[in-house]
Design an enzyme around this catalytic site. Structure first.
Site, PDB file in Angstrom:
ATOM      1  CE1 TYR A 127       0.512   7.868   2.835  1.00 45.98           C
ATOM      2  CE2 TYR A 127       0.873   5.657   2.016  1.00 45.98           C
ATOM      3  CZ  TYR A 127       0.057   6.598   2.613  1.00 45.98           C
ATOM      4  OH  TYR A 127      -1.208   6.261   3.004  1.00 45.98           O
ATOM      5  CG  HIS A 187      -4.617   9.778   0.076  1.00 41.24           C
ATOM      6  ND1 HIS A 187      -3.265   9.669  -0.151  1.00 41.24           N
ATOM      7  CD2 HIS A 187      -4.789   9.375   1.355  1.00 41.24           C
ATOM      8  CE1 HIS A 187      -2.656   9.225   0.933  1.00 41.24           C
ATOM      9  NE2 HIS A 187      -3.566   9.046   1.875  1.00 41.24           N
ATOM     10  CG  ASP A 209      -1.814   1.246   1.205  1.00 44.89           C
ATOM     11  OD1 ASP A 209      -2.823   1.202   0.485  1.00 44.89           O
ATOM     12  OD2 ASP A 209      -1.479   2.270   1.847  1.00 44.89           O
ATOM     13  CE  LYS A 269      -3.691   4.743   0.188  1.00 44.63           C
ATOM     14  NZ  LYS A 269      -2.368   4.645   0.797  1.00 44.63           N
TER      15      LYS A 269
END
Ligand SMILES: NC(=O)C1=CN([C@@H]2O[C@H](COP(=O)(O)OP(=O)(O)OC[C@H]3O[C@@H](n4cnc5c(N)ncnc54)[C@H](OP(=O)(O)O)[C@@H]3O)[C@@H](O)[C@H]2O)C=CC1
Ligand SMILES: O=C1O[C@H](CO)[C@@H](O)[C@@H]1O
Length: 328
Positions: free
Chosen positions: A57, A117, A52, A86
């Site tokens: 990130y 998201h 994921d 996302k």
């Protein structure tokens, strides 16, 4: 004690005919984001097949390095993995560009799952520059009213179009959607009902109404922050330890089993390689135990990672400097 096969061997059916592994590894960055390369290699060698991630990130290039090594060494093939990314809500206007950046960093040509998201729209920076989501006065820089705005629906429709018109995405879904937002979205879906709703979920945050609503629409729940995020507060619950002792597994395996035994996907994260290797067994919790875990947060739910549906806290977690620029 009743013990199932490994959690890493279980898959669930998605509403579009695909399958998703029941257990995945999260990739929110640790203090040193480049460690994510070894985290992914360790997780895949331990049996994890779901990764994921998200553009937000800033770890996709390290995952890309891990994938290259794993593919080159023949540990797994691309088709053995289920990779999720996302689109962040400051790129609500160009999800495909965000996806292209993620694919390029990951070094792959499709993702198995592309998620919206958050069901909100934030102001993006000029020329694809990531925009800090909060102003200096800490007000969130919305680009559409977070309560009455409906642009978030257009974003999901654009994500659906990517699946319909390209080979870059196998399944599409959402994250951080409340029942209210799902009720707004579902009548406006163009082609594909979301396959999952990825939400914060653990024994201190039971959400049966949302789970039931999603089940009615064949949307699987994907549980993020299964131990409550940094500090792992959920693992301090004495009953979790009691169950770990009873089944001879780790506390992490108990909180993952809490989801998987109920048909929810769990996506824990760790930068500790021993912990990662000891997250893959699946104790078969019985009905009474699942119900006792559920009751822990009933009446006084605690949300650790983001405040309800993204109206603030999550955006303080901002590492704009490390994020890949999204090019035109
Ligand atoms: N869609 C969304 O908005 C969101 C999605 N996510 C996704 O879900 C994933 C998981 O959520 P996340 O909040 O990151 O993670 P978790 O709830 O899994 O928490 C991870 C933290 O718990 C610590 N931890 C885990 N096990 C133990 C243990 N046995 N003892 C002590 N500490 C422990 C880890 O430390 P250590 O590294 O030392 O093991 C790490 O700091 C994310 O990485 C991301 O992929 C997360 C948040 C929001
Ligand atoms: O996915 C996400 O990760 C961050 C930090 O946990 C959170 O704000 C966002 O929704």
């Amino acid at each position: 004690m009743a013990q199932n096969k490994f959690a890493t061997e279980i898959t669930f059916d998605l509403n579009d005919g695909s399958k998703i592994p029941a257990l995945g590894i999260g990739t929110v960055p640790p203090d040193d984001p480049s460690q994510v390369k070894d985290i992914i290699i360790t997780a895949v060698k331990a049996g994890f097949r779901l990764i994921d991630t998200a553009w937000y990130y800033g770890t996709e290039k390290y995952i890309g390095e891990a994938l290259k090594e794993l593919f080159d060494e023949g540990v797994v093939k691309r088709e053995d993995l289920f990779i999720t990314t996302k689109v962040w809500h400051s790129f609500w206007h160009s999800p495909e560009k965000s996806l292209d950046t993620s694919l390029s960093d990951l070094g792959i040509d499709y993702v198995d799952l592309f998620l919206q998201h958050w069901p909100i729209c934030l102001k993006g920076g000029p020329d694809g520059t990531p925009s800090k989501p909060m102003a200096d006065d800490e007000n969130v820089k919305y680009d559409d009213d977070p309560v009455t705005g409906t642009k978030f629906i257009d974003v999901y429709n654009a994500i659906e179009d990517i699946k319909a018109n390209t080979n870059k995405v196998r399944s599409v879904g959402v994250s951080n959607y409340s029942i209210t937002k799902l009720k707004q979205l579902l009548p406006k879906v163009k082609h594909f009902v979301p396959v999952v709703n990825q939400i914060e979920y653990h024994p201190q945050l039971p959400q049966q109404d949302l789970v039931d609503f999603c089940a009615e629409h064949k949307i699987l729940i994907e549980a993020y922050s299964p131990v409550g995020g940094t500090g792992a507060p959920v693992l301090k619950i004495p009953y979790v330890k009691e169950l770990a002792d009873k089944y001879g597994v780790t506390v992490n395996e108990i909180v993952n089993a809490y989801h998987i035994c109920e048909g929810r996907i769990a996506i824990p994260r760790s930068s500790n390689y021993d912990r990662i290797k000891n997250m893959v067994r699946l104790p078969k919790l019985n009905k009474e135990e699942l119900s006792a875990l559920y009751k822990i947060g009933e009446g006084h739910p605690v949300r650790y990672v983001n405040d309800p549906w993204g109206y603030g806290i999550g955006f303080k977690w901002w590492k704009g400097d490390t994020l890949s620029k999204i090019e035109d």
